[in-house]
Design a protein around this motif. Structure first.
Motif, short mmCIF file in Angstrom:
data_model
loop_
_atom_site.label_atom_id
_atom_site.label_comp_id
_atom_site.label_asym_id
_atom_site.label_seq_id
_atom_site.Cartn_x
_atom_site.Cartn_y
_atom_site.Cartn_z
N SER A 102 0.87 -1.13 0.01
CA SER A 102 -0.03 0.06 -0.01
C SER A 102 0.76 1.42 -0.11
N THR A 103 2.09 1.18 -0.25
CA THR A 103 2.84 2.31 -0.51
C THR A 103 3.59 2.13 -1.80
N GLU A 126 6.44 -0.25 -1.98
CA GLU A 126 5.82 -1.54 -2.03
C GLU A 126 5.27 -2.05 -3.32
#
Length: 86
Positions: free
Chosen positions: A13-14, A17
């Motif tokens: 979710s970044t 990532e």
């Protein structure tokens, strides 16, 4: 452009990532976006797959030169992109 459901987003979710997962998928299949989507979906399933997983990719612009250089010998060996004689 990447569009995904929370089934992938919950595990990556970044931006960093997502980039890591995308880079691994592109390494496995640098020119086939369907294979890249399937790789990313399989990765999310391997993380637990607790939600529906949808991944959609669209390539904007030409392939990077590094991808073309890596895939060119394979295409030539299969006779792709080779002019045919009439």
């Amino acid at each position: 452009v990447l569009v995904c459901s929370d089934g992938l987003w919950n595990y990556a979710s970044t931006p960093a990532e997502i980039r890591t997962v995308l880079d691994a998928a592109l390494t496995a299949s640098p020119t086939n976006l369907v294979d890249v989507c399937e790789h990313m979906t399989a990765w999310a399933n391997a993380q637990g797959g607790m939600d529906n997983i949808s991944v959609t990719l669209a390539r904007l612009g030409a392939l990077p030169a590094s991808v073309i250089a890596v895939t060119a010998p394979e295409n030539e060996s299969r006779g792709q992109d080779t002019p045919t004689e009439a």
